[in-house]
Design an enzyme around this catalytic site. Sequence first.
Site, PDB file in Angstrom:
ATOM      1  CE  LYS A  74     -15.605  11.775  10.604  1.00 20.64           C
ATOM      2  NZ  LYS A  74     -14.318  10.956  10.856  1.00 20.64           N
ATOM      3  CB  THR A  80      -0.803  -0.208   0.732  1.00 22.29           C
ATOM      4  OG1 THR A  80       0.072   0.602   2.378  1.00 22.29           O
ATOM      5  CG2 THR A  80      -2.015  -1.359   0.812  1.00 22.29           C
ATOM      6  CD  GLU A 134      -5.320  -2.501   1.207  1.00 23.52           C
ATOM      7  OE1 GLU A 134      -5.782  -2.493   0.479  1.00 23.52           O
ATOM      8  OE2 GLU A 134      -4.728  -2.079   2.960  1.00 23.52           O
ATOM      9  CD1 TRP A 179     -20.180  12.874   9.694  1.00 20.31           C
ATOM     10  CD2 TRP A 179     -20.449  11.344   8.290  1.00 20.31           C
ATOM     11  NE1 TRP A 179     -19.678  11.837  10.708  1.00 20.31           N
ATOM     12  CE2 TRP A 179     -19.619  10.623   9.635  1.00 20.31           C
ATOM     13  CE3 TRP A 179     -19.584   9.534   7.143  1.00 20.31           C
ATOM     14  CZ2 TRP A 179     -19.275   8.968  10.620  1.00 20.31           C
ATOM     15  CZ3 TRP A 179     -19.428   8.652   8.003  1.00 20.31           C
ATOM     16  CH2 TRP A 179     -19.236   8.214   9.378  1.00 20.31           C
TER      17      TRP A 179
HETATM   18  P1  ADP Z   1      -3.437   3.544  -0.897  1.00 18.65           P
HETATM   19  O1  ADP Z   1      -4.998   2.531  -0.485  1.00 18.65           O
HETATM   20  O2  ADP Z   1      -2.243   3.269  -0.486  1.00 18.65           O
HETATM   21  O3  ADP Z   1      -3.817   4.974  -1.731  1.00 18.65           O
HETATM   22  P2  ADP Z   1      -5.034   1.785  -2.942  1.00 18.65           P
HETATM   23  O4  ADP Z   1      -4.344   2.127  -5.121  1.00 18.65           O
HETATM   24  O5  ADP Z   1      -5.277   0.849  -2.678  1.00 18.65           O
HETATM   25  O6  ADP Z   1      -3.678   3.133  -2.481  1.00 18.65           O
HETATM   26  O7  ADP Z   1      -6.173   2.687  -2.629  1.00 18.65           O
HETATM   27  C1  ADP Z   1      -6.806   2.749  -2.414  1.00 18.65           C
HETATM   28  C2  ADP Z   1      -8.612   3.169  -2.044  1.00 18.65           C
HETATM   29  O8  ADP Z   1      -8.256   4.069  -3.216  1.00 18.65           O
HETATM   30  C3  ADP Z   1      -9.366   3.294  -2.655  1.00 18.65           C
HETATM   31  O9  ADP Z   1      -9.820   3.097  -0.508  1.00 18.65           O
HETATM   32  C4  ADP Z   1     -10.047   4.445  -1.939  1.00 18.65           C
HETATM   33  O10 ADP Z   1     -10.584   5.004  -1.315  1.00 18.65           O
HETATM   34  C5  ADP Z   1     -10.006   4.884  -3.206  1.00 18.65           C
HETATM   35  N1  ADP Z   1     -10.502   4.959  -4.382  1.00 18.65           N
HETATM   36  C6  ADP Z   1     -10.041   3.581  -5.775  1.00 18.65           C
HETATM   37  N2  ADP Z   1     -10.434   3.606  -6.546  1.00 18.65           N
HETATM   38  C7  ADP Z   1     -11.950   4.527  -6.264  1.00 18.65           C
HETATM   39  C8  ADP Z   1     -13.021   5.218  -7.160  1.00 18.65           C
HETATM   40  N3  ADP Z   1     -13.476   4.498  -8.319  1.00 18.65           N
HETATM   41  N4  ADP Z   1     -13.615   5.941  -6.392  1.00 18.65           N
HETATM   42  C9  ADP Z   1     -13.277   7.118  -5.411  1.00 18.65           C
HETATM   43  N5  ADP Z   1     -11.700   6.564  -4.772  1.00 18.65           N
HETATM   44  C10 ADP Z   1     -11.225   5.354  -4.983  1.00 18.65           C
END
Ligand code: ADP
Length: 543
Positions: A440, A188, A333, A445
């Site tokens: 918040k 991550t 994940e 929210w």
């Molecule tokens: P990191 O968490 O390390 O930044 P990731 O690529 O695993 O890297 O990121 C996943 C996160 O990205 C998701 O949990 C979400 O918050 C965000 N995300 C991914 N795709 C979308 C989407 N289409 N719309 C909104 N948020 C998104």
Amino acid sequence: MSLMGQMMQMPLLISSLLTHAARHNGDIEVVSKRVEGDIHRTNWAEVELRSRKLAQALARLGCEAGDRIGTLAWNGYRHLEIYYGVSGSELVCHTINPRLFPQQVAWIINDAQDKVIFVDLNILPLVEKLVPSLPCVKHVVLMCDRDNMPREHSLPSLLCYEDLIDAEDGHYTWPSFDENAAASICYTSGTTGNPKGAVYSHRSSVLHAYAVALPDAMCLKGTDVVLPVVPMFHVNAWGTPYAAALVGCKFVLPGHHLDGESLYKLFESEGVTMSAGVPTIWMGLLNYVKANNLKFSTFKTTVIGGAACPPSMIRTFENDYNVEVVHAWGMTELSPVGTLGRLKSKHANLAPEAKQKILEKQGKSVFGVDMRIVDAEGNVQPWNGVATGDLEVRGHWVIDSYFNVDKSPLHDGWFPTGDVATIDSDGYMQITDRSKDVIKSGGEWISSIELENVLMAHPAVHEAAAIAAHHPKWDERPLMVVVKKPDAEVSKEELLAFFKGKIPNWQTPDDIVFVDELPHTATGKLYKLKLREQFRDHKLPTA
Ligand code: ADP
């Protein structure tokens, strides 16, 4: 007692994707824009042969089953060979994002205990600096031919990729082993603490490849020309290197040339039909195409995810360029795809505006990933499109535990994603925020994504971020940080007025500040943590 099925048991292995591609679509091209600057052409049969040679070379270097092999590389055919040569020979392919801070790169390599590191030419300077702090790394391989090897460098030894390949005869049979063995590791990005490793198995990766190729997902066909703009170090380019081999389509790899002009030229010259990437990268391409009054001649579909895709971007692609946008949600994940947005047949006769509203959502889960939303007490929330909750998932390619971390990340058998979402009665999930980005205000929210989507549709706005700013009465109120388009003039008051009628009045931001640039993470997402730090002492006019 169950009557047992009487079918063959064949492990789902990454190597089988490649041998299938080589046998059935061996002449289909794999085209790369190389770091060296030129265009390189090969095909699936050659990629398979060279991956076997690479597997032989790695064995010769002393690598054994389970060893981790790191890559610091852009999208290219050699990286593709490493994907297959490493995983196929029971080693574990660990792709690393070279845009992370150097200390993070070192931390990740040491955590994974990478034995060999493959490096693209222009990333060598980073590795030269880091190698003294990487005792686990026994070999560094530069991904180039002999002519491009640097005469001088500071490493004790540096191997040449093409020399390694040339030394082997390719007489190698892909081994068969447990499909639950690790195939690859991604970390991550660590924007919220230390990076954590997600270890994908052969089984999870092959099932993911099947699922993302399906018509209601990426809809990949053998006749497609697929160009992943998303880097191969960003969650395995969302599985496209596996799915492309599965369907046997032409595969185009853009290297590090990701500016609008380079991408456009490659899309046109190679006849790209389908692509995938994060929203920020598409802004560059769309700006270039618009500024030069161009059209796409073959580009039909793009999967956009990794961050919320602004509705205005979906509209521009569809209305101005006839490119279908499939909005997708996923995370490291999940290796990474969880949901994708496509319409159902009952939506066929809806008005364009109503269709657009559905397509703005992050979409329906693909078979293999189950989801639910829960409130703070863990109560499962209804799928009515209104109730929000923490999004939790489980499935065939959802993480069970992080590498080197004992504590289980699971809640009641589900993986909490850290995202807040609604799910409607048709199963369309919509992310309202990452839980740490929610604003918040009093007890209520406010979705930062919704505020950003409103301003992203304003003609003078290049990029907008909504963050929580401290407020003495409401605790938090929305502050918008905005980058204007070059030469555009717009006032704070005009932008505030633009919210009218688009969101409930009380959600209207309390302030807007203009900046030249917004911070982004190593995967091109808005870096909200940094923004919040930057504006920690911002005094709202309403305070
Ligand atoms: P990191 O968490 O390390 O930044 P990731 O690529 O695993 O890297 O990121 C996943 C996160 O990205 C998701 O949990 C979400 O918050 C965000 N995300 C991914 N795709 C979308 C989407 N289409 N719309 C909104 N948020 C998104």
